[in-house]
Design a protein around this motif. Structure first.
Motif, PDB file in Angstrom:
ATOM      1  N   LEU A 127       1.230  10.124 -10.172  1.00 32.52           N
ATOM      2  CA  LEU A 127       1.803  10.060  -8.828  1.00 32.52           C
ATOM      3  C   LEU A 127       2.594   8.769  -8.634  1.00 32.52           C
ATOM      4  N   GLU A 128       2.075   7.658  -9.138  1.00 32.11           N
ATOM      5  CA  GLU A 128       2.806   6.396  -9.017  1.00 32.11           C
ATOM      6  C   GLU A 128       4.149   6.479  -9.739  1.00 32.11           C
ATOM      7  N   ALA A 129       4.153   7.147 -10.892  1.00 32.72           N
ATOM      8  CA  ALA A 129       5.426   7.301 -11.613  1.00 32.72           C
ATOM      9  C   ALA A 129       6.401   8.143 -10.810  1.00 32.72           C
ATOM     10  N   ARG A 130       5.878   9.206 -10.152  1.00 30.61           N
ATOM     11  CA  ARG A 130       6.757  10.044  -9.335  1.00 30.61           C
ATOM     12  C   ARG A 130       7.307   9.278  -8.136  1.00 30.61           C
ATOM     13  N   VAL A 131       6.437   8.485  -7.533  1.00 25.90           N
ATOM     14  CA  VAL A 131       6.904   7.693  -6.381  1.00 25.90           C
ATOM     15  C   VAL A 131       7.984   6.720  -6.816  1.00 25.90           C
ATOM     16  N   ALA A 132       7.784   6.083  -7.968  1.00 23.66           N
ATOM     17  CA  ALA A 132       8.805   5.158  -8.462  1.00 23.66           C
ATOM     18  C   ALA A 132      10.115   5.891  -8.729  1.00 23.66           C
ATOM     19  N   LEU A 133      10.007   7.133  -9.295  1.00 21.42           N
ATOM     20  CA  LEU A 133      11.215   7.920  -9.559  1.00 21.42           C
ATOM     21  C   LEU A 133      11.929   8.270  -8.263  1.00 21.42           C
ATOM     22  N   ARG A 134      11.146   8.716  -7.259  1.00 21.52           N
ATOM     23  CA  ARG A 134      11.764   9.076  -5.966  1.00 21.52           C
ATOM     24  C   ARG A 134      12.378   7.845  -5.295  1.00 21.52           C
ATOM     25  N   THR A 135      11.723   6.721  -5.442  1.00 20.58           N
ATOM     26  CA  THR A 135      12.275   5.494  -4.860  1.00 20.58           C
ATOM     27  C   THR A 135      13.597   5.133  -5.521  1.00 20.58           C
ATOM     28  N   VAL A 172      -8.756  11.961 -12.039  1.00 18.50           N
ATOM     29  CA  VAL A 172      -8.140  11.454 -10.803  1.00 18.50           C
ATOM     30  C   VAL A 172      -7.300  10.221 -11.087  1.00 18.50           C
ATOM     31  N   HIS A 173      -7.831   9.299 -11.919  1.00 17.04           N
ATOM     32  CA  HIS A 173      -7.058   8.103 -12.262  1.00 17.04           C
ATOM     33  C   HIS A 173      -5.764   8.479 -12.975  1.00 17.04           C
ATOM     34  N   ALA A 174      -5.851   9.504 -13.881  1.00 22.02           N
ATOM     35  CA  ALA A 174      -4.634   9.937 -14.575  1.00 22.02           C
ATOM     36  C   ALA A 174      -3.623  10.509 -13.601  1.00 22.02           C
ATOM     37  N   LEU A 175      -4.120  11.326 -12.637  1.00 18.69           N
ATOM     38  CA  LEU A 175      -3.214  11.884 -11.628  1.00 18.69           C
ATOM     39  C   LEU A 175      -2.590  10.777 -10.786  1.00 18.69           C
ATOM     40  N   ASN A 176      -3.388   9.736 -10.465  1.00 15.61           N
ATOM     41  CA  ASN A 176      -2.846   8.631  -9.672  1.00 15.61           C
ATOM     42  C   ASN A 176      -1.719   7.929 -10.421  1.00 15.61           C
ATOM     43  N   ARG A 177      -1.923   7.744 -11.740  1.00 16.25           N
ATOM     44  CA  ARG A 177      -0.855   7.099 -12.504  1.00 16.25           C
ATOM     45  C   ARG A 177       0.399   7.973 -12.539  1.00 16.25           C
TER      46      ARG A 177
END
Length: 722
Positions: free
Chosen positions: A481-489, A474-479
């Motif tokens: 997801l954070e990278a994807r959010v940063a990319l989308r931003t 889960v922690h790996a998926l969260n990291r």
């Protein structure tokens, strides 16, 4: 058993003790109850005497008011109405005596002197003295002065009180005695429309100010009476104004002359308990004799200490029964003790069996630890987790099963050594024989052992390896997801930058060709207008209009793009005031039109002031524009309350639109009317939709061709101030 050994005389003695104690308790309770009731009755009688004294004192105050008025006649032969009014105003009767309707003077006039009095009254400038009731009588007692000057008191002036029997009796008694006298129950003139118990207190006034010695001289020297009319109910309420007497319940009877008349009674709630005591007293005052009958509260309120005596009686009965039951309890104690011991032994055996079954068949590993942290007993589940048999685990150190550092080991030792009264949890790496290390969650709890048995606590071991691994995933998926959010931003930021570049291109690059088209067409029209025919000049005019139209559309498109990029500055906005200002601006720009405007007051929301003014301007300018051809144009702004929170609306009775095309209204550059009918760019309602949505609201429209349109929209935190 002891009950079999007790002689029969012991049971008889116990019964005698019971009967004697009951008799003593009842006698003591009855004596204390009678004393308490007598004391409560004396207190009640004392309070009734205080109430009677308060009534007498209040009547004395009323007499003092009349004597003050009589003193005015002693200093002036007959004061003028203005002098009487000034005196009464200085007395502040309305504030000091709420039950008193005024202070008046009634003159004593013989039948032959009435005409002279009326002439004197008229010549003095007091007006016409109309003595009522009309008719000839030997003597008259008309009201000449009555202050304060209320409507009812003014209408009472001229009434002949000597013509009414009850008033005449009190007036004659006062004149003959020279003292103040009070009437029986009368209907006051001021209470013509209401039936209330009224009384009058008369004080005679003699010529010269002194009271003559004989009755005949008093009659000869009588000038009139100073009197006060008052209502009995507020009189008693004012007399008993203290909270200590306000709840007094009593009845007042007038028994003067042997007749009995009820003057006053307090209201008693239906179903109320009967009073504990009653007391009657006679009051003689100002020629009247009153009987005042008092009712006390019910016994529970009149003598509240009786409840304590009831408790004492119950306690005495309980003590008597307790002593009686001691003999029987002693006889049965031994048998019951033996039965309890047998039951506790069986319960202990069952409890031990339940614990052993829970240890043996639990799916969670469990172990009993001694004070040194060694395993006393382990269940099969723990043996399966660590890969060793329960016999091998017995006697080994519990900390030896783990691969952790010394910190957790010290924590475990400290827990079992200090016998903490609580639960301690930790997660440690478990060493499994012949396998990879596992993660185990440990729960330590203090558990007492049997006497002389070294057991300090119970530890539960649960294999949580899979859960730990799942948490890691889960922690790996969260990291990720954070990278994807940063990319989308970052992509969104680039898109916004491209939009700004596009707006810049429209604002600068497209305007240059438009200015060239407009400039060269204007030069061509000005220099070569004579070289082209009428059609050519018309074509040139259309080119210039199209270029101007194109510029307006570019401005509108840029304006609409800024709506989504500007930062919201939230504040409290009064939409009613904004709508009023916009419609007033439209009226000043087009003063020839008459438009009926209805704006609901107090419409407040939270939003961006500039954007909300843009929203209301677009809707109201449209309403003003599309009602152009209506002879009785009307524009409304308001708010509809409903269960969902309500909606704001802007309504007009203009050209309207077909409901079939309502989905095109809020699209940019979509128009339902031609440019020739109604001018516009086609982005006003699109801008309105974006403003509403930026504030988190919704907008919809309803309309019919030729019958107007209504736009409903929601905004955050709507408020309608009444």
């Amino acid at each position: 058993m002891l009950s079999g050994l007790l002689p029969r005389g012991g049971y008889l003695f116990a019964l005698a003790v019971l009967l004697g104690s009951l008799a003593l308790v009842f006698a003591t309770w009855q004596n204390a109850r009678e004393r308490e009731l007598h004391a409560a009755e004396l207190e009640f009688v004392g309070k009734t005497d205080e109430v009677v004294d308060l009534i007498r004192q209040r009547l004395v105050n009323y007499e003092l008011v009349t004597r003050g008025g009589a003193a005015l006649f002693a200093s002036v032969a007959r004061p003028t109405p203005r002098q009487w009014q000034a005196y009464v105003e200085g007395m502040q009767i309305g504030e000091r005596f709420p039950a008193m309707l005024g202070l008046g003077f009634a003159g004593y006039v013989s039948g032959g002197g009435l005409g002279e009095l009326q002439l004197e009254w008229r010549d003095a400038g007091y007006g016409i003295l109309d003595v009522r009731p009309h008719g000839r009588r030997p003597f008259y007692g008309p009201i000449l002065y009555l202050e304060p000057r209320t409507i009812a008191n003014v209408q009472a002036v001229g009434f002949d009180m000597y013509s009414e029997a009850t008033r005449q009796a009190a007036m004659q008694a006062a004149a003959e005695s020279g003292e103040a006298r009070m009437t029986g129950s009368v209907h006051l003139i001021q209470d013509a429309a209401e039936k209330k118990t009224g009384l009058l207190l008369y004080l005679p006034v003699y010529r010269g100010g002194d009271r003559p010695a004989s009755v005949a001289a008093r009659r000869e020297s009588l000038q009139g009476w100073v009197y006060v009319p008052f209502r009995l109910d507020p009189f008693l309420a004012a007399a008993l104004g203290s909270t200590a007497y306000r709840d007094a319940r009593f009845r007042v009877y007038d028994i003067t002359g042997g007749a009995e008349e009820l003057l006053f009674t307090t209201a008693i709630a239906s179903g109320e308990e009967a009073p504990a005591f009653q007391h009657s007293t006679t009051v003689e005052s100002y020629g009247r004799q009153w009987r005042v009958e008092f009712d006390s509260p019910p016994e529970s309120l009149a003598a509240p200490k009786l409840q304590g005596l009831q408790n004492m009686l119950g306690l005495g009965l309980f003590a008597s029964l307790l002593m009686y039951g001691l003999a029987w309890m002693l006889a049965r104690t031994e048998g019951r003790a033996q039965a309890i011991a047998t039951r506790m032994t069986e319960e202990y055996r069952r409890s031990e069996l339940r614990f052993r079954v829970a240890m043996q068949y639990s799916a969670i590993g469990k172990a009993l630890l001694d004070s040194e942290g060694r395993i006393v007993e382990a269940n099969p589940a723990l043996a399966a987790i660590v890969g060793q048999s329960p016999d091998v685990l017995a006697g080994s150190r519990f900390d030896a099963l783990f691969e952790d550092d010394d910190t957790d080991t010290r924590t475990t030792r400290r827990f079992v050594a200090t016998d903490e009264q609580g639960v301690y949890r930790s997660t440690r790496r478990l060493h499994r024989e012949g396998g990879v290390p596992r993660h185990a969650q440990l729960t330590f709890a203090p558990v007492p052992g049997n006497i002389d048995q070294d057991i300090a606590g119970l530890v539960q071991v649960e294999d949580v390896t899979e859960r730990v691994r799942a948490e890691a995933r889960v922690h790996a998926l969260n990291r990720t997801l954070e990278a994807r959010v940063a990319l989308r931003t970052r992509e969104l930021s680039l898109a916004n930058q491209e939009l700004e570049a596009f707006a810049y291109t429209i604002s600068h690059d497209l305007r240059a060709p438009l200015r060239a088209i407009d400039g060269f067409s204007r030069i061509l029209f000005e220099r070569y207008a004579g070289a082209v025919d009428e059609h050519g000049r018309d074509y040139l005019g259309r080119v210039r209009k199209a270029a101007a139209r194109m510029g307006e559309l570019i401005d509108a498109m840029l304006k609409m793009s800024r709506l989504t990029r500007s930062e919201l500055k939230l504040e409290r906005i009064d939409l009613s005031q904004v709508a009023t200002e916009i419609l007033e601006e439209q009226h000043l720009a087009d003063p020839g039109r008459v438009v009926e405007r209805h704006i609901q007051p107090g419409l407040e929301v939270t939003g961006d002031a500039a954007l909300l003014r843009n929203l209301m301007s677009n809707l109201l300018v449209n309403a003003w524009k599309f009602t152009r051809d209506q002879p009785a144009a009307r524009v409304e702004v308001g708010f509809t309350d409903d269960a969902d929170g309500g909606e704001f609306f802007v309504r007009d009775n203009g050209a309207g639109f077909s409901q079939d095309y309502v989905d095109k209204l809020f699209r940019p550059f979509q128009r339902l009317h031609s440019q020739g009918e109604f001018a516009g760019h086609g982005i006003g309602l699109a801008s309105v939709k974006r403003i509403v949505e930026r504030h988190g609201g919704m907008i919809r429209a309803e309309g019919r061709e030729g019958q107007g349109a209504t736009f409903y929209f929601t905004l955050p935190n709507p408020t309608r101030v009444e």
